[in-house]
Design an enzyme around this catalytic site. Sequence first.
Site, PDB file in Angstrom:
ATOM      1  N   ASP A   1      -3.642  -3.819  -2.491  1.00  0.00           N
ATOM      2  CA  ASP A   1      -2.659  -2.724  -2.439  1.00  0.00           C
ATOM      3  C   ASP A   1      -3.315  -1.359  -2.239  1.00  0.00           C
ATOM      4  O   ASP A   1      -3.057  -0.406  -2.988  1.00  0.00           O
ATOM      5  CB  ASP A   1      -1.819  -2.702  -3.727  1.00  0.00           C
ATOM      6  CG  ASP A   1      -0.811  -3.835  -3.778  1.00  0.00           C
ATOM      7  OD1 ASP A   1      -0.349  -4.264  -2.711  1.00  0.00           O
ATOM      8  OD2 ASP A   1      -0.482  -4.289  -4.890  1.00  0.00           O
TER       9      ASP A   1
ATOM     10  N   HIS B   1      11.171  -0.316  -9.761  1.00  0.00           N
ATOM     11  CA  HIS B   1      11.637  -1.441 -10.571  1.00  0.00           C
ATOM     12  C   HIS B   1      12.211  -0.859 -11.874  1.00  0.00           C
ATOM     13  O   HIS B   1      11.774   0.196 -12.331  1.00  0.00           O
ATOM     14  CB  HIS B   1      10.500  -2.377 -10.981  1.00  0.00           C
ATOM     15  CG  HIS B   1       9.731  -3.011  -9.874  1.00  0.00           C
ATOM     16  ND1 HIS B   1       8.695  -2.373  -9.230  1.00  0.00           N
ATOM     17  CD2 HIS B   1       9.796  -4.257  -9.334  1.00  0.00           C
ATOM     18  CE1 HIS B   1       8.167  -3.188  -8.330  1.00  0.00           C
ATOM     19  NE2 HIS B   1       8.816  -4.339  -8.372  1.00  0.00           N
TER      20      HIS B   1
ATOM     21  N   GLU C   1       5.614  -6.695   3.570  1.00  0.00           N
ATOM     22  CA  GLU C   1       4.434  -5.959   3.130  1.00  0.00           C
ATOM     23  C   GLU C   1       3.215  -6.378   3.940  1.00  0.00           C
ATOM     24  O   GLU C   1       2.991  -7.570   4.155  1.00  0.00           O
ATOM     25  CB  GLU C   1       4.171  -6.197   1.639  1.00  0.00           C
ATOM     26  CG  GLU C   1       2.941  -5.445   1.135  1.00  0.00           C
ATOM     27  CD  GLU C   1       2.636  -5.692  -0.312  1.00  0.00           C
ATOM     28  OE1 GLU C   1       1.452  -5.926  -0.639  1.00  0.00           O
ATOM     29  OE2 GLU C   1       3.574  -5.658  -1.138  1.00  0.00           O
TER      30      GLU C   1
ATOM     31  N   ASP D   1       9.567  -0.019 -14.427  1.00  0.00           N
ATOM     32  CA  ASP D   1       8.740   1.156 -14.150  1.00  0.00           C
ATOM     33  C   ASP D   1       9.304   2.413 -14.783  1.00  0.00           C
ATOM     34  O   ASP D   1       8.559   3.318 -15.149  1.00  0.00           O
ATOM     35  CB  ASP D   1       8.651   1.447 -12.646  1.00  0.00           C
ATOM     36  CG  ASP D   1       8.279   0.259 -11.817  1.00  0.00           C
ATOM     37  OD1 ASP D   1       7.451  -0.545 -12.292  1.00  0.00           O
ATOM     38  OD2 ASP D   1       8.807   0.136 -10.695  1.00  0.00           O
TER      39      ASP D   1
END
Length: 434
Positions: A307, A99, A266, A102
């Site tokens: 995650d 991103h 995902e 980031d």
Amino acid sequence: MSDFFKGIPALRYEGPDSANDFAFHHYNPDEVVMGKRMEDHLRFAVAYWHSFAYEGGDPFGGRTFQRPWFDGGMAGAKQKADVAFEMFDLLGAPFFCFHDADVRPEGADFAENTRNLEEIVDYFAAKMERSKTRLLWGTANLFTNRRYMAGAATNPDPDIFAFAAATVKTCIDATHKLGGENYVLWGGREGYETLLNTDLGAEAEHMARFLHMVVDYKHKIGFKGTILIEPKPQEPSKHQYDYDVSTVYGFLKRFGLENEIRVNIEQGHAILAGHSFEHEIAMATSLGIFGSIDMNRNDYQSGWDTDQFPNNVPEVAVAYYEILKAGGFTTGGTNFDARIRRQSLDPEDLILAHAGAMDVCARGLKAAAAALEDGSLEAARKARYAGWERAEAQEMLASGTLDGIAARVLKDGINPQPKSGRQERLENIWNRFV
């Protein structure tokens, strides 16, 4: 060079009998599986946000990691990039993803954000000239900053819509400049908290217009990559408009975008939607919108998106079975949208988490390939639907009418009895490979 990973060797394949932690035990990039190198099948990518921007926080506690680049402005962003590319090289990772937030420090306004992004993109480009690692996809963070608390493309404030659109433009430019193979749109807050203040119709129209602008800009600048949407049902919003693959497809079809945009699926999001990972992949391939995957897992006791790195070979194998059955990845790949646990403080934890996950995926891929090449499952599937190959069944689909079919049922005395789905036998066959 930094000294962040000092003393950690580059990982090599040593086979399943090796006791070396810093080695691959199942992932052999050059091993040929179904006529293709394993590296080219799996197309691994490192997620910049979890690996280098995550601070170790959770909903009940803040930063536990102490990274030398945290809070370091542009100098810290460049140090972070140095460490990132060192890790890519240690792992032999073919791809990474990011991103904008980031990789660059947050500026005072859009102009400063853009300058910061452009500077770090140039820094990336120089590093990529000396590295094998390429960009799988880029994206814009349109959910963390407080301006996006009510969404980006679906925000009730047109100025925030405009700021988001301008930000996406800069991120597509960055992705294009770095040779990215995809661009992802994840609507982290494209949804609602309460219907008491939400105009569903307006928000859908605004989101569709936003997506059309993205597609138009892609073609305008000659970006050849795939535009992807990542479905998620809720969290952080109570309800998100990109709930699952079927919901996304219905939205794309409604607004004439089904031939322009695919999905990045995902594992954790599939579970939150009440599905399995393989269901979402199979649904996407059947609809012709499969693009890429984010590989991770949830803690099934927690009920939220944790995650974690994958560690369940049978679970991974059935996902790759659906991918291989559909022909494999094209521009997509396996992005580890996963983070180490907040107690895993050491640099080696970051390396070993990826190494273990790459081994798990390699085992899953090989199991899936073996099952597909064996053919027993596909033969059983074909046999179950064999009746539809008969001439009268094909005619019924092509031109049948209710009264005509009713007449044939009476004339031929059709009185069918149910047939076993043989699920347990098929599960036993599957278990031979995993």
